[in-house]
Design an enzyme around this catalytic site. Structure first.
Site, PDB file in Angstrom:
ATOM      1  N   CYS A   1      10.016  53.115   6.207  1.00 35.45           N
ATOM      2  CA  CYS A   1       9.931  51.656   6.106  1.00 35.45           C
ATOM      3  C   CYS A   1       8.715  51.244   5.288  1.00 35.45           C
ATOM      4  O   CYS A   1       7.587  51.659   5.570  1.00 35.45           O
ATOM      5  CB  CYS A   1       9.852  51.053   7.510  1.00 35.45           C
ATOM      6  SG  CYS A   1       9.758  49.238   7.529  1.00 35.45           S
TER       7      CYS A   1
ATOM      8  N   CYS B   1       6.877  53.774  11.090  1.00 34.38           N
ATOM      9  CA  CYS B   1       8.149  54.415  10.740  1.00 34.38           C
ATOM     10  C   CYS B   1       8.065  54.916   9.302  1.00 34.38           C
ATOM     11  O   CYS B   1       7.730  54.157   8.385  1.00 34.38           O
ATOM     12  CB  CYS B   1       9.313  53.437  10.896  1.00 34.38           C
ATOM     13  SG  CYS B   1       9.532  52.842  12.595  1.00 34.38           S
TER      14      CYS B   1
ATOM     15  N   CYS C   1      16.847  45.860   4.541  1.00 32.28           N
ATOM     16  CA  CYS C   1      16.186  46.400   5.730  1.00 32.28           C
ATOM     17  C   CYS C   1      15.154  47.458   5.345  1.00 32.28           C
ATOM     18  O   CYS C   1      15.461  48.402   4.615  1.00 32.28           O
ATOM     19  CB  CYS C   1      17.244  47.009   6.645  1.00 32.28           C
ATOM     20  SG  CYS C   1      16.591  47.694   8.177  1.00 32.28           S
TER      21      CYS C   1
ATOM     22  N   CYS D   1       3.093  45.461  10.310  1.00 29.53           N
ATOM     23  CA  CYS D   1       3.686  46.120  11.471  1.00 29.53           C
ATOM     24  C   CYS D   1       2.808  47.288  11.909  1.00 29.53           C
ATOM     25  O   CYS D   1       2.328  48.048  11.068  1.00 29.53           O
ATOM     26  CB  CYS D   1       5.099  46.632  11.136  1.00 29.53           C
ATOM     27  SG  CYS D   1       5.964  47.347  12.562  1.00 29.53           S
TER      28      CYS D   1
ATOM     29  N   GLU E   1       7.204  37.291   5.405  1.00 34.58           N
ATOM     30  CA  GLU E   1       8.466  37.236   4.670  1.00 34.58           C
ATOM     31  C   GLU E   1       9.644  36.919   5.581  1.00 34.58           C
ATOM     32  O   GLU E   1       9.716  37.367   6.731  1.00 34.58           O
ATOM     33  CB  GLU E   1       8.706  38.562   3.941  1.00 34.58           C
ATOM     34  CG  GLU E   1       7.754  38.733   2.770  1.00 34.58           C
ATOM     35  CD  GLU E   1       7.937  40.058   2.055  1.00 34.58           C
ATOM     36  OE1 GLU E   1       8.349  40.047   0.881  1.00 34.58           O
ATOM     37  OE2 GLU E   1       7.653  41.093   2.667  1.00 34.58           O
TER      38      GLU E   1
ATOM     39  N   CYS F   1      16.850  36.419   8.582  1.00 34.78           N
ATOM     40  CA  CYS F   1      16.071  37.539   9.105  1.00 34.78           C
ATOM     41  C   CYS F   1      14.607  37.113   9.120  1.00 34.78           C
ATOM     42  O   CYS F   1      14.035  36.833   8.056  1.00 34.78           O
ATOM     43  CB  CYS F   1      16.269  38.774   8.230  1.00 34.78           C
ATOM     44  SG  CYS F   1      15.297  40.212   8.763  1.00 34.78           S
TER      45      CYS F   1
END
Length: 356
Positions: free
Chosen positions: A112, A109, A327, A105, A85, A98
């Site tokens: 997220c 976290c 974010c 990932c 993305e 971005c």
């Protein structure tokens, strides 16, 4: 896509003049070509030979979601069938892209959505820079005429893919003509790689995802802290070789009732007192499966006022919340309104007229 001038020269058939490599390099990056057919300055026989041997490497638009605030979230298809993305955020006087550095990932976290994917693989330099080249072509972006920012804050931990991130940065600078001042890489705090990045002669600006005011608190929201301790991270930041025009950016996601108290703000000031820094506050962007809440606006304002008394501190305005483009929200989630592209000649925006 992703090759520098020397690598492109090595691909040419024997006997081709050296200037052909410069023509290809210029067309791929400055010219924003979408495929070999766009390289019309090359002899047809050479184009045919190159196309038969070498994939051009530009990602393909699978789906794009368009927000009410003008943000575009692209789902891009890669050569192996995976997707990644990329988000385009237009503003009055500048544009921001971005981009992702990995598919998924590996850093878990807790706040997220991307972390819920796990890591599928890292991106190549071509797949990283290709996101920028594709969106520059689709939206008529030109850093020579209008401010363009590139932030590596999409899917992935960039410093766990550092060689390709550095190669992509060099290509954006040498090929697209971007300034290092306009490229930022964000890390959760991979301490050994921070020093490696600082040694690079051409490198993006560095942002640190802090998100806590104490070691214990950071371990809760960022389990990575069990390996890379907060005090060591702050020391790595203190000795990081900043350029004369540069500050370190610390990003702080505010989680309601967890890390957003006035006492947390005062601890952040103490933590960063010996670092040349600025702070970006991000009120949590919600998502399914995230066990935290967005703080009230007055809590965010109070936190900002305390930090701002000691160092520059800003509240980042969320973009693309309605399409899960903000974010921490990049997880291939569906949203509307929806536009689908079947080929790269369909452009969502007409080219911008450069402003000087």
């Amino acid at each position: 896509m992703g090759l520098d001038l020397a690598a492109i020269h090595a691909l040419l058939p024997s006997g081709e003049p050296a200037f052909r490599a410069r023509q290809i390099h210029g067309a791929v990056y400055a010219g924003r070509a979408s495929g070999w057919d766009d390289l019309t300055a090359l002899p047809k026989a050479l184009r045919t030979d190159l196309a038969a041997r070498i994939a051009f490497g530009l990602p393909e638009v699978s789906t794009v979601y368009v927000s009410g605030d003008g943000t575009h979230r692209y789902l891009l298809g890669l050569g192996d069938g995976r997707t990644v993305e990329t988000v385009f955020m237009p503003e009055e006087n500048r544009d921001t892209i971005c981009i992702s550095s990995q598919v998924g990932c590996p850093v878990d976290c807790r706040f997220c959505l991307t972390a819920q994917m796990g890591l599928e693989r890292s991106l190549t330099a071509g797949e990283i820079v290709g996101q920028v080249m594709l969106l520059a072509r689709l939206h008529g972006l030109d850093p020579a005429g209008r401010q363009l920012n590139v932030v590596m804050m999409g899917q992935g931990e960039p410093l766990l893919n550092l060689p390709n991130v550095v190669r992509a940065t060099r290509l954006l600078v040498a090929g697209l003509g971007m300034s290092e001042r306009r490229i930022t890489v964000s890390t959760s705090g991979i301490i050994p790689r921070i020093a490696e990045l600082g040694a690079e002669p051409v490198r993006p600006k560095l942002a640190i995802s802090l998100n806590a005011s104490s070691e214990e608190q950071r371990r809760e929201v960022m389990p990575l802290t069990r390996k890379y301790h907060l005090k060591d991270l702050i020391e790595a930041c203190r000795v990081y070789p900043l350029r004369p025009w540069e500050k370190l950016t610390f990003e702080y996601v505010l989680l309601g009732g967890v890390n957003d108290a006035d006492a947390d703000a005062r601890r952040v000031v103490t933590l960063l007192s010996r670092v040349n820094a600025k702070v970006n506050l991000i009120a949590l962007n919600p998502g399914p499966g995230i066990p935290y809440e967005t703080p009230a606006a007055e809590r965010t304002a109070s936190f900002q006022s305390i930090v701002a008394a000691a160092m520059p501190c800003f509240v980042r305005r969320p973009r693309g919340l309605d399409i899960h483009a903000a974010c921490g929200q990049l997880k291939r989630m569906e949203a509307a309104p929806l536009i689908q592209f079947t080929n790269l000649s369909h452009q969502p925006d007409s080219p911008r007229t450069p402003s000087h």
